[in-house]
Design a protein around this motif. Structure first.
Motif, PDB file in Angstrom:
ATOM      1  N   ILE A   1     -60.765  51.524 -58.839  1.00 22.62           N
ATOM      2  CA  ILE A   1     -60.205  51.032 -57.780  1.00 22.62           C
ATOM      3  C   ILE A   1     -60.091  51.234 -57.011  1.00 22.62           C
ATOM      4  O   ILE A   1     -59.388  51.105 -56.209  1.00 22.62           O
ATOM      5  N   ALA A   2     -61.217  51.619 -56.337  1.00 21.02           N
ATOM      6  CA  ALA A   2     -61.702  52.225 -54.766  1.00 21.02           C
ATOM      7  C   ALA A   2     -62.597  50.729 -54.668  1.00 21.02           C
ATOM      8  O   ALA A   2     -62.159  50.369 -53.780  1.00 21.02           O
ATOM      9  N   LEU A   3     -63.316  50.073 -55.399  1.00 26.65           N
ATOM     10  CA  LEU A   3     -63.570  48.315 -54.794  1.00 26.65           C
ATOM     11  C   LEU A   3     -62.809  47.290 -54.787  1.00 26.65           C
ATOM     12  O   LEU A   3     -61.797  47.522 -55.682  1.00 26.65           O
ATOM     13  N   PRO A   4     -62.419  46.649 -53.629  1.00 27.91           N
ATOM     14  CA  PRO A   4     -62.587  45.546 -53.788  1.00 27.91           C
ATOM     15  C   PRO A   4     -61.674  44.866 -54.473  1.00 27.91           C
ATOM     16  O   PRO A   4     -62.746  44.613 -55.733  1.00 27.91           O
TER      17      PRO A   4
ATOM     18  N   ILE B   1     -66.267  39.831 -59.389  1.00 32.14           N
ATOM     19  CA  ILE B   1     -67.508  39.460 -59.493  1.00 32.14           C
ATOM     20  C   ILE B   1     -67.990  40.059 -60.448  1.00 32.14           C
ATOM     21  O   ILE B   1     -68.924  39.254 -61.002  1.00 32.14           O
ATOM     22  N   ALA B   2     -68.462  41.514 -60.099  1.00 23.96           N
ATOM     23  CA  ALA B   2     -68.537  42.027 -61.577  1.00 23.96           C
ATOM     24  C   ALA B   2     -67.925  41.465 -62.495  1.00 23.96           C
ATOM     25  O   ALA B   2     -69.697  41.376 -63.497  1.00 23.96           O
ATOM     26  N   LEU B   3     -67.235  41.704 -63.194  1.00 25.46           N
ATOM     27  CA  LEU B   3     -67.050  41.343 -64.119  1.00 25.46           C
ATOM     28  C   LEU B   3     -67.172  40.367 -65.399  1.00 25.46           C
ATOM     29  O   LEU B   3     -68.103  40.375 -66.000  1.00 25.46           O
ATOM     30  N   LEU B   4     -67.590  39.074 -64.563  1.00 28.53           N
ATOM     31  CA  LEU B   4     -67.689  37.478 -64.449  1.00 28.53           C
ATOM     32  C   LEU B   4     -69.202  37.357 -64.520  1.00 28.53           C
ATOM     33  O   LEU B   4     -69.532  36.804 -66.065  1.00 28.53           O
ATOM     34  N   SER B   5     -69.773  38.555 -64.049  1.00 29.58           N
ATOM     35  CA  SER B   5     -71.116  38.155 -63.981  1.00 29.58           C
ATOM     36  C   SER B   5     -71.961  39.073 -65.495  1.00 29.58           C
ATOM     37  O   SER B   5     -72.206  38.561 -66.329  1.00 29.58           O
TER      38      SER B   5
ATOM     39  N   ILE C   1     -55.995  39.071 -58.543  1.00 26.00           N
ATOM     40  CA  ILE C   1     -57.486  39.425 -58.127  1.00 26.00           C
ATOM     41  C   ILE C   1     -59.071  38.842 -58.921  1.00 26.00           C
ATOM     42  O   ILE C   1     -59.116  38.437 -59.237  1.00 26.00           O
ATOM     43  N   VAL C   2     -58.209  40.171 -59.824  1.00 23.15           N
ATOM     44  CA  VAL C   2     -59.338  40.518 -61.025  1.00 23.15           C
ATOM     45  C   VAL C   2     -59.376  39.410 -62.148  1.00 23.15           C
ATOM     46  O   VAL C   2     -60.016  38.391 -63.082  1.00 23.15           O
ATOM     47  N   THR C   3     -58.043  39.217 -62.324  1.00 24.21           N
ATOM     48  CA  THR C   3     -57.336  37.509 -63.207  1.00 24.21           C
ATOM     49  C   THR C   3     -58.317  35.991 -62.902  1.00 24.21           C
ATOM     50  O   THR C   3     -58.479  36.216 -63.733  1.00 24.21           O
ATOM     51  N   THR C   4     -57.686  36.335 -61.377  1.00 24.47           N
ATOM     52  CA  THR C   4     -58.957  35.469 -61.281  1.00 24.47           C
ATOM     53  C   THR C   4     -60.074  34.652 -61.744  1.00 24.47           C
ATOM     54  O   THR C   4     -60.397  33.784 -62.476  1.00 24.47           O
ATOM     55  N   PHE C   5     -61.342  35.853 -61.604  1.00 21.96           N
ATOM     56  CA  PHE C   5     -62.040  35.171 -62.342  1.00 21.96           C
ATOM     57  C   PHE C   5     -62.733  35.750 -64.035  1.00 21.96           C
ATOM     58  O   PHE C   5     -63.535  35.597 -64.168  1.00 21.96           O
TER      59      PHE C   5
ATOM     60  N   GLY D   1     -51.420  54.838 -56.959  1.00 19.61           N
ATOM     61  CA  GLY D   1     -51.548  53.381 -57.255  1.00 19.61           C
ATOM     62  C   GLY D   1     -52.613  53.104 -56.732  1.00 19.61           C
ATOM     63  O   GLY D   1     -52.660  53.644 -55.684  1.00 19.61           O
ATOM     64  N   LYS D   2     -52.475  51.260 -56.985  1.00 19.08           N
ATOM     65  CA  LYS D   2     -54.030  50.589 -56.599  1.00 19.08           C
ATOM     66  C   LYS D   2     -53.037  50.675 -55.088  1.00 19.08           C
ATOM     67  O   LYS D   2     -52.289  50.477 -54.726  1.00 19.08           O
TER      68      LYS D   2
END
Length: 268
Positions: free
Chosen positions: A109-112, A118-122, A206-210, A267-268
């Motif tokens: 939650i602290a990271l953009p 990108i990290a999850l997609l990789s 954002i996370v969903t897009t990747f 919250g985020k």
């Protein structure tokens, strides 16, 4: 002697700040009921519910709503389980590596969001996992766990451990103590954390897009609609729905945790 009343200048600045934040939201609500199908015709020409029937009659809108509800529900359940277990493990005892585990819990939650995506997609590509419902849920659960953990651990810290000791001394086993002592004390924190997690998952983009692949959640559907000006009235209706679905749980969570130790503001 100082007056406790705020000055007119401070009041004006506060109202100006609220107007700056909320007038764009009110405009979306206003144009969702506009009779005109133009993007923005001011002032609105009339009041109609026509665009609601159009929006909920479209298969792509209903599929996006269904997917977003499904993802948010599963991610929230995972977050409730893992966040509560993590809070129970960390709130009272000290052990080697505790600070590192705490940091890893709050890091998503602290990271953009773009870094997380990108990290999850990789990671998914490295494991040979195709993007879809599973990857979206995992991506959302990474930050939803933090929300639940923050709420639950704050409630744990305000719960007297003597109550648990007294229950065990009176002959209650672990399950009875959890059911009659711990769970009632955690009830509102779990409910608030779950509602916050659901709201954040429902409108995450954002996370969903990747991680979505060919799947389209409601926020992604809205993003794609920006290139279709003729669908603006329908887009306004769906945007209003997203705001209501995310705003109401957050307001409810705020009132449930009001007066707590920075719980409602986690919250985020």
């Amino acid at each position: 002697m100082h007056s406790e009343k705020a000055s007119w200048g401070l009041k004006a600045a506060a109202w100006a700040g609220l107007a700056f934040l909320h007038i764009p939201i009110l405009i979306i609500f206003l144009y969702a009921f506009n009779t005109e199908d133009a993007a923005f015709s001011f002032p609105p020409q009339g009041f109609t519910l026509h665009w609601f029937s159009v929006a909920f009659g479209r298969a792509d809108v209903l599929e996006a709503i269904k997917l977003s509800l499904q993802v948010a529900s599963i991610a929230t359940l995972i977050a409730l389980l893992l966040g509560t277990l993590a809070a129970a493990a960390l709130y009272r005892h000290s052990f080697f590596g505790k600070d590192g585990i705490s940091l890893m819990l709050i890091l998503p939650i602290a990271l953009p969001g773009i870094i997380t995506g990108i990290a999850l997609l990789s990671a998914f590509k490295g494991l040979g996992i195709e993007p879809g419902l599973l990857t979206i849920v995992i991506g959302h659960a990474t930050f939803c766990v933090v929300i639940v953990h923050n709420n639950v651990i704050a409630r744990f810290r305000r719960t007297s451990h003597s109550l648990i000791e007294a229950s065990m001394d009176l002959g209650a086993d672990g399950w009875q103590t959890f059911r009659h002592i711990i769970l009632p004390n955690l009830g509102s924190a779990l409910l608030a954390g779950g509602m916050l997690a659901f709201a954040l998952s429902f409108d995450e983009i954002i996370v969903t897009t990747f991680t979505a692949g060919h799947e389209r959640t409601l926020p992604i559907w809205l993003l794609n609609q920006l290139s279709r000006p003729r669908d603006v009235p329908v887009t306004n209706v769906v945007a209003m729905l997203v705001m209501l679905v995310t705003m109401l749980p957050i307001l409810a969570a705020y009132y449930l945790t009001k007066g707590g130790e920075s719980v409602a503001g986690s919250g985020k």
